[in-house]
Write an enzyme that holds these catalytic residues in place. Structure first.
Site, short mmCIF file in Angstrom:
data_model
loop_
_atom_site.label_atom_id
_atom_site.label_comp_id
_atom_site.label_asym_id
_atom_site.label_seq_id
_atom_site.Cartn_x
_atom_site.Cartn_y
_atom_site.Cartn_z
N ALA A 145 22.17 35.22 35.59
CA ALA A 145 22.86 34.96 36.85
C ALA A 145 24.10 35.83 36.89
CB ALA A 145 23.26 33.49 36.95
N GLU A 150 28.54 30.35 35.26
CA GLU A 150 28.92 31.24 36.38
C GLU A 150 30.09 30.65 37.14
OE1 GLU A 150 27.62 34.02 35.98
OE2 GLU A 150 25.97 33.35 34.71
N ASN A 181 29.51 36.75 40.97
CA ASN A 181 30.22 37.38 42.09
C ASN A 181 31.12 36.36 42.81
OD1 ASN A 181 28.20 39.56 41.74
ND2 ASN A 181 26.87 37.97 42.56
N HIS A 186 33.33 31.24 35.38
CA HIS A 186 33.80 32.62 35.49
C HIS A 186 34.81 32.78 36.63
CE1 HIS A 186 31.95 35.21 32.58
NE2 HIS A 186 30.71 35.03 32.97
#
Ligand code: BAL
Ligand code: ZN
Length: 889
Positions: free
Chosen positions: A263, A299, A266, A302
């Site tokens: 994954a 993710e 963004n 992040h």
């Protein structure tokens, strides 16, 4: 290709404050217009006055500086750069380029997945869409306009907040997005497609409402509940454990079918491999459910550790990945069970990172040179990087570690920084001196701790000597001792913990775990006040990523296996005991296992107090590849034979116990009615239920090593009536063992049934490919070749490639290492086929061959020949070039 070196790092000569991008989207031909506000970086050395932008596979159509179209004499374009000569200190640069998403098989930059368009920019994919300073220390504000056919691409997404939508003539439409947070280009994303959406919302600790949108192909809309629940749990966890709130009003996840990684984080628009989003109990195993929770959390985490604070350069990759893996591991430990999570993490570290650290690809957590950065998304940077953060957390203790991470977030928010900056925060907040600890970031290789002990009965003193050393790794012949925490306890004859008191300490410290600090090549610890000779329980919780050796007797290991209150140490004792038995069986094939081993196994199997999930780990034998790592030269066949033989012996000796435990656990599962294709209740997906299934299916795995008619019937029944994919695949795994036996028909029937049930579900079909590729039956190589020609095999889908070629090469040692080299040939052929299409994936698949030096002379020659053959091919990718160079030279 030339290497990039850490020592050559220079700050960027120019910065980009704002990037306005417009994508006129089309699968065949997309036009990308960029307007970049650029200025000279006052903190950088002045160069020759020209601007050098990254760009690959771009067809430059227009270029203008401050609205003046540039004549060709003022710029130079080559395959990798656009150089604009003599630019002012501050200016706007406009470019327009043409790109071809449907022809993009590398899946970096803008590409198609099924009917959708999506992007992957980390590490250097952004430069395949427009000319840019494509490096993480250039952080810009992005405003994005997406234009596309309204019917084919009704959903248009990018980072940040939606600003505007318009209908355009000719059946097209437009969407504008603006991201208020400056970010490096690797965090850019766009997605366009005909996608379904599920929605939820999250109220942050400070009371802000965040909309959560999860996008998927419409047929998968009922498989996203677990991912959404995991996301909300992760958002809450990050608030509670790190004080981190989400910062935009919208958080989106999109599931795509073609994805090189797991994954991608963004900003505000995570793009996921569908494997880490989609799950229902019928289609996903318990392991898949856990994987989804962990990747969704990773993710999401992040957003702070990676996005708000990013990496200065790619050598610092572990700054964000090591810390974020540590965070997701801790999240998973809190969701399920702490010991079991830690065991899974240690198992993975030993299975993948330790061999990497001992082989030709060994590199420090902070590498110092690379040719292709995609080759450095490794288990060393990720999982060993997480161990480094874990050790620092342990050395600081919970309060000081929290203070240190608070300082890190406060000091570096909005910056692109280094692992050194991270360690300095650990020091500044705690007062600890981590000078020596920094070696962990610089030195490759797994330290070995050689421990010995002696006992002075008269004094009640137990002396533990610890010596540490690390073998040379490529480019690093000498290693220095490292600073690390060594957690330990002392166990008495009755299995109880004894006091752990060091000589010279004023008062006895109670029983339990103590954390000692190692710094020297040799250290001696003297424990006093003991009434009996203890058994040391060493490296509790796997407190440092090392190989620890201690001359335990079998009896001592058995004691730890039965009684160590530290689950990780208990598991590790069982592994050591089994390893000993197995390695003896490799040398002398017909040795029966000692009765003491069978008794210890039986005792654990019958332990009704312990968590079944922990027992499933304790009773699982070490993997074939782990056993191989313990040998000078891997005896692939001997290990396979020994491991299978021991499982048969356990199954035979403990048939009744295994069956009893199996039935006791199976009773918890819903009863299914095949005819009505229904169950009497929903499957239980709690950690406790998953633990029960793990232990039950472990029992089934043993029983199917020595199957009589009753066991066969039980396995068939489980396969046919399973309410969960966990149970169905365990049944199938049992039955597939019958391939190439006189009961092969049962295996073929089950495989056909499985295919017919699931041929429309790509992720389940991946399992069908993988389970066949991993079967140790003699005919597997031939079957893998057939499966490569199967209508459902596609070289263009990374998940399918991994499930067939990857599963065979990395997950089936005995067939991959067939003495005639057929397995090696197959892998080399497929890597050669894949390299021109998707070099990142090709280079990763090659890894099992890179370990050629670990094998016997004949296999070495065969493996080496395949590697040389690949290197001799014209036009191999830089990815492959780098890996081949490292393992052959
Ligand atoms: N940054 C690449 C994917 C991940 O580690 O989350
Ligand atoms: Zn990551």
């Amino acid at each position: 290709p030339k290497p990039t070196r850490l020592e050559d790092y220079q700050p960027p000569e120019f910065l980009i404050d704002r990037a306005e991008l417009r994508f006129d989207l089309d699968a065949v031909e997309t036009l990308v217009s960029a307007a970049l506000e650029i200025r000279r970086n006052p903190a950088a050395k002045r160069g020759d006055g020209s601007l050098r932008l990254d760009g690959e596979q771009l067809e430059l159509l227009e270029i203008a500086l401050d609205d003046r179209a540039l004549p060709p004499v003022e710029y130079v374009v080559d395959e990798r750069t656009l150089v604009v000569q003599r630019v002012p200190d501050r200016f706007q640069l406009r470019t327009r380029v043409r790109i071809h998403p449907a022809a993009n098989t590398a899946l970096e930059g803008l590409y198609i997945s099924g009917d959708m368009l999506c992007t992957q920019c980390e590490a250097e994919g952004f430069r395949r869409m427009t000319y840019f300073l494509d490096r993480p220390d250039v952080m810009a504000r992005f405003a994005v306009t997406l234009v596309a056919d309204a019917t084919r691409y009704p959903v248009l997404l990018s980072n940040g907040n939606p600003i505007d939508q318009e209908t355009l003539p000719g059946g097209r439409h437009l969407a504008r997005w603006e991201d208020p947070f400056p970010k490096p280009s690797y965090l850019f994303a766009l997605v366009a497609g005909d996608l379904a959406r599920i929605e939820d919302s999250f109220t942050t600790a400070s009371g802000r409402e965040v909309a959560l949108h999860l996008y998927m192909e419409p047929r998968n809309r009922d498989k996203c509940g677990h991912a959404m629940r995991s996301l909300k749990a992760a958002m809450r966890w990050d608030e509670e454990h790190y004080g981190r709130e989400y910062d935009l009003d919208l958080f989106m996840i999109v599931a795509v079918s073609h994805f090189n990684m797991g994954a991608m984080e963004n900003k505000g628009l995570n793009v996921f491999n569908a494997k880490y989003v989609l799950a229902s109990p019928e289609t996903a195993t318990d392991q898949d459910f856990a994987g989804i929770a962990s990747v969704v959390a990773h993710e999401y985490f992040h957003n702070w550790t990676g996005n708000r604070i990013t990496c200065r350069d790619w050598f610092q990759l572990s700054l964000k990945e090591g810390f974020t893996v540590f965070r997701d591991q801790e999240f998973s430990a809190d969701q399920g069970g702490r010991d079991v999570q830690r065991i899974a993490d240690v198992r993975a570290l030993r299975a993948r990172q330790f061999p990497e650290d001992a082989g030709p690809m060994a590199h420090p957590v902070r590498p110092s040179s690379y040719i292709e950065i995609n080759n450095f998304y490794t288990t060393t940077v990720y999982e060993k990087g997480a161990e480094l953060v874990r050790m620092q957390a342990r050395l600081l203790g919970p309060e000081r570690f929290r203070a240190a991470t608070d300082l890190y977030f406060q000091r570096h928010d909005g910056q692109a920084v280094t692992t050194e900056d991270f360690v300095r925060c650990m020091e500044d907040a705690s007062g600890l001196d981590l000078t020596q600890f920094r070696r962990w970031y610089e030195q490759a290789g797994t330290p070995v701790l050689e421990c010995t002990a002696d006992w002075e009965a008269g004094q009640g003193t137990y002396r533990l000597e610890v010596r540490q050393h690390t073998d040379p790794t490529p480019g690093q012949p000498e290693k220095s001792p490292r600073h690390m925490p060594l957690a330990l306890g002392l166990i008495g004859t009755d299995g109880r913990e004894l006091p752990v008191q060091l000589a010279g300490e004023p008062a006895p410290i109670g029983p339990g775990t103590r954390v000692l600090e190692l710094r020297e090549a040799r250290q001696v610890f003297e424990f006093v006040g003991l009434s009996e000779r203890p058994v040391p329980s060493l490296l509790r919780g796997f407190s440092a990523p090392v190989k620890l050796r201690f001359p335990y007797s079998d009896e001592e290991l058995t004691r730890l296996m039965a009684a160590d209150p530290d689950g990780v140490a208990r598991w590790n004792a069982a592994q050591q005991l089994a390893e000993r038995v197995l390695l003896a069986m490799v040398v002398t094939p017909d040795t029966p296992p000692p009765q003491a081993f069978i008794d210890a196994f039986a005792a654990a199997l019958g332990d009704q107090e312990a968590d079944p999930a922990l027992l499933a780990e304790v009773l699982a034998l070490p993997s074939e590849s782990y056993l191989g790592d313990q040998m000078q030269a891997v005896d692939v066949d001997g290990i396979h034979r020994a491991r299978e033989a021991l499982m048969v012996q356990v199954a035979t000796a403990l048939r009744a116990d295994l069956l009893e435990r199996y039935h006791a656990l199976h009773r918890f599962e819903p009863v299914t009615d095949q005819a009505a294709a229904s169950t009497d209740r929903e499957p239980d997906l709690s950690p406790a239920a998953m633990g029960r299934r793990a232990l039950k299916n472990l029992c089934l795995g043993y029983l199917m090593r020595a199957p009589d008619d009753a066991v066969l019937a039980l396995c068939q029944r489980q396969y046919a009536t399973a309410a969960t994919m966990t149970d169905r695949i365990a049944g199938l795994r049992g039955l597939i063992r019958l391939r190439d036996t006189d009961q092969a028909e049962l295996a073929e029937q089950a495989l056909t049934d499985f295919y017919q049930r699931w041929s429309q579900d790509a992720l389940v079909l991946d399992k069908w490919f993988a389970i066949q590729a991993q079967a140790s039956a003699p005919g597997t190589l031939g079957r893998v070749k057939q499966l490569l020609r199967h209508a459902n095999f596609s070289i263009g889908n990374p998940n399918r490639v991994r499930s067939l070629i990857g599963a065979f090469a990395a997950g089936n040692p005995v067939c991959f290492h067939a003495a005639d080299g057929g397995g090696y040939r197959l892998l080399a052929e497929q890597v050669a086929r894949l390299d021109p299409l998707n070099p990142q994936l090709a280079s990763r698949l090659l890894h099992p061959l890179t370990q050629w030096r670990r094998h016997d002379a004949s296999r070495q020659a065969l493996m080496r020949a395949e590697l040389e053959g690949l290197r001799a091919r014209d036009g191999i990718s830089p990815d492959l070039f780098e890996v081949l160079g490292k393992c052959l030279d």
